[in-house]
Motif scaffolding. Structure first.
Motif, PDB file in Angstrom:
ATOM      1  N   ASN A  94       0.846  -1.189   0.000  1.00  0.00           N
ATOM      2  CA  ASN A  94       0.000   0.000   0.000  1.00  0.00           C
ATOM      3  C   ASN A  94       0.881   1.238   0.000  1.00  0.00           C
ATOM      4  O   ASN A  94       2.011   1.203   0.471  1.00  0.00           O
ATOM      5  N   LYS A 179      -4.934   3.652  -6.374  1.00  0.00           N
ATOM      6  CA  LYS A 179      -4.992   2.837  -5.152  1.00  0.00           C
ATOM      7  C   LYS A 179      -4.742   3.703  -3.923  1.00  0.00           C
ATOM      8  O   LYS A 179      -5.357   3.516  -2.874  1.00  0.00           O
ATOM      9  N   ASN A 183      -6.930   3.981  -0.507  1.00  0.00           N
ATOM     10  CA  ASN A 183      -6.352   3.779   0.826  1.00  0.00           C
ATOM     11  C   ASN A 183      -6.419   5.035   1.694  1.00  0.00           C
ATOM     12  O   ASN A 183      -6.550   4.941   2.905  1.00  0.00           O
ATOM     13  N   ASN A 187      -8.621   3.395   4.643  1.00  0.00           N
ATOM     14  CA  ASN A 187      -7.759   2.922   5.734  1.00  0.00           C
ATOM     15  C   ASN A 187      -7.832   3.792   6.991  1.00  0.00           C
ATOM     16  O   ASN A 187      -8.134   3.270   8.071  1.00  0.00           O
ATOM     17  N   ASN A 197     -14.845  -2.183   6.472  1.00  0.00           N
ATOM     18  CA  ASN A 197     -14.872  -1.267   5.321  1.00  0.00           C
ATOM     19  C   ASN A 197     -16.311  -0.894   4.936  1.00  0.00           C
ATOM     20  O   ASN A 197     -16.595   0.257   4.615  1.00  0.00           O
ATOM     21  N   ASN A 246     -14.490  -6.718   5.199  1.00  0.00           N
ATOM     22  CA  ASN A 246     -13.055  -6.725   5.501  1.00  0.00           C
ATOM     23  C   ASN A 246     -12.661  -5.666   6.526  1.00  0.00           C
ATOM     24  O   ASN A 246     -13.207  -4.565   6.530  1.00  0.00           O
ATOM     25  N   SER A 249      -6.264  -2.983   6.368  1.00  0.00           N
ATOM     26  CA  SER A 249      -4.948  -3.281   6.953  1.00  0.00           C
ATOM     27  C   SER A 249      -4.611  -2.276   8.056  1.00  0.00           C
ATOM     28  O   SER A 249      -3.984  -2.629   9.056  1.00  0.00           O
TER      29      SER A 249
HETATM   30  O1  KPL Z   1      -5.976  -2.097   0.524  1.00  0.00           O
HETATM   31  C1  KPL Z   1      -6.805  -2.248   1.370  1.00  0.00           C
HETATM   32  C2  KPL Z   1      -6.304  -2.317   2.766  1.00  0.00           C
HETATM   33  O2  KPL Z   1      -7.003  -2.758   3.666  1.00  0.00           O
HETATM   34  O3  KPL Z   1      -5.147  -1.940   2.957  1.00  0.00           O
HETATM   35  C3  KPL Z   1      -8.265  -2.266   1.029  1.00  0.00           C
HETATM   36  C4  KPL Z   1      -8.418  -2.318  -0.474  1.00  0.00           C
HETATM   37  C5  KPL Z   1      -8.889  -1.024   1.570  1.00  0.00           C
HETATM   38  C6  KPL Z   1      -8.985  -3.490   1.502  1.00  0.00           C
HETATM   39  O4  KPL Z   1      -9.232  -3.496   2.850  1.00  0.00           O
END
Ligand code: KPL
Length: 301
Positions: A94, A179, A183, A187, A197, A246, A249
């Motif tokens: 990331n 991306k 994030n 995040n 999320n 999810n 991270s």
């Molecule tokens: O990249 C991600 C992360 O959690 O770091 C996402 C795409 C937001 C998925 O949770």
């Protein structure tokens, strides 16, 4: 191919299993010194990986680096004496700003960068097998980080065969910014509010997400990237939906009192905004909130 996953966390372990299933000779280089590193993906029978073997690094065609952005250079340094010059380095992480720190590796190896929107979760137990879940289906983009990396377009087919969809991007900076935008929104907000999320789709976040996106668009435009705020918003909400269950991270890092990637995500955006003298108060606010929570977490340990 001979592949070593350097840093088999959630995403790394997910790719390790997928690449092994596609027929590659995959081993890992984890923090633990155990010779074996079994991984169970989505509760299935564990797949066993050889761990921490110098010979695997020497023979590697590809080192797939999946540690956190702030750990990449140290992780590469820890194996650098064993690396052969023809070995490809593929960094999947990331945030942005790591390529600028790669230094000598950019001169000595074909370097590739990748971003993925797959969601993965690794259970924090110290017992084997490592339990990993694939929590959100996404896509992966790869591209060259240096001249030698431009000759590695065949890696798209290799990775696609293992875990589709994978696309080659001629301008990874554009893909990384897309991306980064995702994030920069998901995040920090999930980490601050300690939510999944999907919770960000609720109306309580609409105003803040809108402001964050408008600010990102301004910075992207100043960087000369083609940005459409409406498209960006659509994409971010799509990821929120696709990875709804999810825990991001950054949520996981904060929850486990670990260093987050905020300096390579919002921190990077702030640096670029400053270069263009653009005020981005909403991002500044979340940056300081995360820094504060991170520091407090470490003090309380
Ligand atoms: O990249 C991600 C992360 O959690 O770091 C996402 C795409 C937001 C998925 O949770």
């Amino acid at each position: 191919m001979n592949i070593v996953i350097l840093g088999p966390g959630a995403i790394g372990a997910l790719w390790a299993v997928k690449l092994r299933q596609a027929g590659h000779r995959v081993s890992v280089w984890a923090r633990q010194a155990d010779r074996e590193y079994p991984v169970s993906l989505d509760g299935l029978l564990p797949v066993n990986f050889q761990n921490h073997t110098d010979e695997d690094i020497r023979q590697a065609d590809l080192i797939f680096v999946t540690v956190k952005s702030w750990q990449i250079v140290a992780a590469l340094d820890s194996v650098s004496k064993l690396l052969q010059p023809e070995t490809m380095l593929l960094l999947m992480h990331n945030g942005m700003g790591v390529t600028e720190e790669l230094g000598i590796y950019l001169e000595t190896h074909p370097c590739l960068i990748a971003t993925t929107s797959h969601g993965a979760l690794k259970q924090e137990s110290r017992t084997f097998p490592v339990q990993v879940s694939h929590t959100g289906k996404g896509e992966t983009w790869i591209g060259a980080a240096n001249q030698a990396g431009q000759h590695c377009t065949f890696m798209t087919d290799v990775l696609n065969h293992a875990f589709a969809p994978v696309y080659w991007h001629h301008n990874m900076t554009q893909a990384q910014w897309q991306k980064l935008a995702v994030n920069c929104v998901i995040n920090p907000l999930t980490a601050i509010n300690q939510c999944v999320n999907g919770q960000l789709a609720s109306s309580e976040f609409t105003r803040q997400i809108s402001a964050l996106i408008t600010e990102i668009s301004r910075v992207m435009n100043a960087e000369g990237l083609t940005t459409d705020t409406g498209q960006l918003k659509k994409r971010i909400y799509q990821v929120i939906e696709n990875t709804g269950e999810n825990y991001s991270s950054m949520y996981q890092d904060i929850f486990r009192r670990r260093t987050t990637e905020i300096d390579y995500i919002t921190g990077y955006l702030l640096k670029v905004a400053e270069k263009h003298q653009i005020a981005i108060p909403e991002h500044e606010k979340v940056y300081h909130q995360i820094k504060h929570i991170e520091m407090k977490g470490k003090q309380d340990e």
